[in-house]
Design an enzyme around this catalytic site. Sequence first.
Site, PDB file in Angstrom:
ATOM      1  N   GLY A  43       0.910  -1.401   0.210  1.00  0.00           N
ATOM      2  CA  GLY A  43      -0.148  -0.184  -0.025  1.00  0.00           C
ATOM      3  C   GLY A  43       0.577   1.427  -0.268  1.00  0.00           C
ATOM      4  CD  GLU A  44       6.102   1.502   1.585  1.00  0.00           C
ATOM      5  OE1 GLU A  44       7.402   1.444   1.684  1.00  0.00           O
ATOM      6  OE2 GLU A  44       6.891   0.758   2.717  1.00  0.00           O
ATOM      7  CD  GLN A 102      -9.799  16.949  13.689  1.00  0.00           C
ATOM      8  OE1 GLN A 102      -8.571  16.155  14.675  1.00  0.00           O
ATOM      9  NE2 GLN A 102      -9.844  15.836  12.840  1.00  0.00           N
ATOM     10  CE  LYS A 197     -25.218  23.997  13.714  1.00  0.00           C
ATOM     11  NZ  LYS A 197     -24.243  23.759  12.375  1.00  0.00           N
ATOM     12  CG  ASP A 223     -22.700  24.926   5.925  1.00  0.00           C
ATOM     13  OD1 ASP A 223     -21.721  26.283   6.258  1.00  0.00           O
ATOM     14  OD2 ASP A 223     -23.731  24.300   6.676  1.00  0.00           O
ATOM     15  CG  ASP A 227     -19.276  14.953   6.845  1.00  0.00           C
ATOM     16  OD1 ASP A 227     -19.337  14.348   5.814  1.00  0.00           O
ATOM     17  OD2 ASP A 227     -18.292  14.692   7.697  1.00  0.00           O
ATOM     18  N   GLY A 230     -27.203  16.264   8.343  1.00  0.00           N
ATOM     19  CA  GLY A 230     -27.693  16.550   8.570  1.00  0.00           C
ATOM     20  C   GLY A 230     -27.695  17.973   9.480  1.00  0.00           C
TER      21      GLY A 230
END
Length: 316
Positions: A43-44, A102, A197, A223, A227, A230
Amino acid sequence: MAKYGDPSLKVFTLNSNKGLAHEITEHIGVAMGQSSVTRFSDGEVQINIEESIRGCDVYLIQSTSAPANEHIMELLIMIDAMKRASAKTINVVIPYYGYARQDRKARAREPITAKLVANLIETAGATRVLTLDLHATQIQGFFDIPVDQLMGVPILADYFSGKQLEDIVIVSPDHGGVVRARKMADRLKAPIAIIDKRRPRPNVAEVMNIVGNIEGKTAIIIDDIIDTAGTITLAANALVEHGAKEVYACCTHPVLSGPAMERIDNSKIKELVVTNTIELDENKKSEKITELSVAPLMAEAIIRVHEHASVSTLFD
């Protein structure tokens, strides 16, 4: 295809969004740079640049969308390969910057992964970043190299302007998106409303209240990222319950993971307008979804960066 005159400008792509990359090269008028991405049996990632880039200004197109970790490793390895191949500048074009949510410590002992990714890209050897609609604008400050952030609002606003909808209101799905909603409202000369919200945990949202007059109006929710859908579907249903005539939605980055497609198809949203910063595979196609291209905007930005012209005029 008109040919771009400067042979020192070279454009390469990796695996995340080849369709958009080829559109960009067509708009610029250059051939796509020759390279290959293969995998070892474990997988490298192995990358080979199959033409000389010595002394060239290279532009590398790669969204860090799902699978984000695979695409980030491809990007880092390619930047390293370009640095070792003596490229003059390595301009990384990231239509969608993953890990951007993040961007701060919201709770104790959390990482700031958006900063970590910025460090990795910079350490690998990138000399400039060109991106579109960062989830948090302060991410520009995570880099010590120039970052040009383009805006998706003009593309989305132009589309809705062409539809000639009547009595519209632009809706921000949360307090954080008010600036974006205001920019679109200014372009469409419409009022705004805000969904109050709260998010008790990631990917879970609860509507508390609607600030603004939406009764009898055509609502357009805007927006940056959708994702699991929701937030957007909850907002659409709440708007209809509070008297909105019909609801449209739009975003720059259609992540559309997990139950997103089912939620959108079953929601009150009449049409969802997205851009192609993230490539939509077949199971993410729907009659409700309209896809707009950011290729002309990104191609123009690349030419302006290469010719040392102003990029800020593209924000207007």
